[in-house]
Design a protein around this motif. Structure first.
Motif, mmCIF file in Angstrom:
data_model
loop_
_atom_site.group_PDB
_atom_site.id
_atom_site.type_symbol
_atom_site.label_atom_id
_atom_site.label_comp_id
_atom_site.label_asym_id
_atom_site.label_seq_id
_atom_site.Cartn_x
_atom_site.Cartn_y
_atom_site.Cartn_z
ATOM 1 N N ASP A 167 0.818 -1.210 0.000
ATOM 2 C CA ASP A 167 0.000 0.000 0.000
ATOM 3 C C ASP A 167 0.857 1.266 0.000
ATOM 4 N N ALA A 168 2.039 1.224 0.596
ATOM 5 C CA ALA A 168 2.941 2.384 0.540
ATOM 6 C C ALA A 168 3.432 2.605 -0.889
ATOM 7 N N VAL B 97 1.590 7.317 -11.628
ATOM 8 C CA VAL B 97 1.876 6.047 -12.289
ATOM 9 C C VAL B 97 0.794 5.052 -11.891
ATOM 10 N N ASP B 98 0.074 4.518 -12.875
ATOM 11 C CA ASP B 98 -1.009 3.573 -12.623
ATOM 12 C C ASP B 98 -0.453 2.158 -12.496
ATOM 13 N N GLY C 166 -4.870 -9.411 -10.341
ATOM 14 C CA GLY C 166 -6.041 -9.303 -9.491
ATOM 15 C C GLY C 166 -6.247 -10.489 -8.562
ATOM 16 N N GLU C 167 -5.568 -11.601 -8.844
ATOM 17 C CA GLU C 167 -5.707 -12.801 -8.011
ATOM 18 C C GLU C 167 -4.639 -12.904 -6.930
ATOM 19 N N VAL C 168 -3.726 -11.941 -6.873
ATOM 20 C CA VAL C 168 -2.665 -11.971 -5.870
ATOM 21 C C VAL C 168 -3.215 -11.412 -4.561
ATOM 22 N N GLU C 169 -2.975 -12.131 -3.481
ATOM 23 C CA GLU C 169 -3.444 -11.674 -2.174
ATOM 24 C C GLU C 169 -2.675 -10.428 -1.743
ATOM 25 N N GLY C 170 -3.406 -9.418 -1.300
ATOM 26 C CA GLY C 170 -2.780 -8.197 -0.790
ATOM 27 C C GLY C 170 -2.487 -7.143 -1.839
ATOM 28 N N VAL C 171 -2.956 -7.322 -3.070
ATOM 29 C CA VAL C 171 -2.710 -6.339 -4.130
ATOM 30 C C VAL C 171 -3.446 -5.037 -3.817
ATOM 31 N N SER D 160 -4.211 -1.141 -5.608
ATOM 32 C CA SER D 160 -4.122 -0.341 -6.827
ATOM 33 C C SER D 160 -3.828 1.122 -6.499
ATOM 34 N N SER D 161 -3.010 1.746 -7.345
ATOM 35 C CA SER D 161 -2.763 3.185 -7.213
ATOM 36 C C SER D 161 -3.835 3.991 -7.934
#
Length: 158
Positions: free
Chosen positions: A37-38, A48-49, A133-138, A140-141
């Motif tokens: 998240d940082a 940056v997206d 999208g399937e990765v745990e803890g993702v 988005s900016s």
């Protein structure tokens, strides 16, 4: 058949498209940022997206637009000042790696060596075997307000 009679075969006037480098299909910036998240907050502030993915070596910034890899690596490395980041791009079935520090490209790296000690999630993302999208803890900016991004960063500075 005469030399001028090629039947249905058409030869384009401009053959440059056959040899032009293809745009990357996947681009990932590997960082030393401890939490996703940082990194997402920092990328949001830099415009940056990305989808930031946690990993044991540091958060990974999976670019929403893989063609923006070079400017994105520069922007992320400027934010992280003297901490090096590595841009990995997959293009035409090949992976390339480059190191960036302070917004500047430092050197190209052997992709095989970079990936030899990498966590499996990085390889899975690069090869397209795991949708981000399937990765745990993702995290988005995209859509983070400047205010929320600043709060997220401040929470990790404590």
């Amino acid at each position: 058949m005469s030399g001028d009679d090629l039947g249905d075969v058409q030869v384009p006037d401009d053959l440059s498209g056959l040899t032009a480098a293809q745009s990357p299909t996947v681009a990932v910036v590997v960082t030393q940022v401890a939490v996703a998240d940082a990194l997402a907050a920092a990328c949001s502030l830099a415009g940056v997206d990305v989808d930031a993915v946690p990993s044991p070596v540091g958060a990974l910034a999976v670019l929403r637009d893989p063609a923006a890899g070079l400017p994105a690596a520069g922007a992320v490395s400027r934010l992280l000042r003297q901490a090096p980041v590595v841009l990995l791009e997959r293009r035409d079935g090949k992976i390339t790696a480059s190191q960036w520090v302070g917004g500047e490209h430092q050197k190209d790296l052997p992709a095989g060596l970079v990936l030899s000690g990498a966590p499996p999630v990085l390889e899975d993302l690069l090869l397209g075997e795991l949708p981000v999208g399937e990765v745990e803890g993702v995290v988005s900016s995209v859509g983070l307000s400047r205010w929320k991004a600043m709060r997220m960063l401040a929470a990790h500075r404590r």
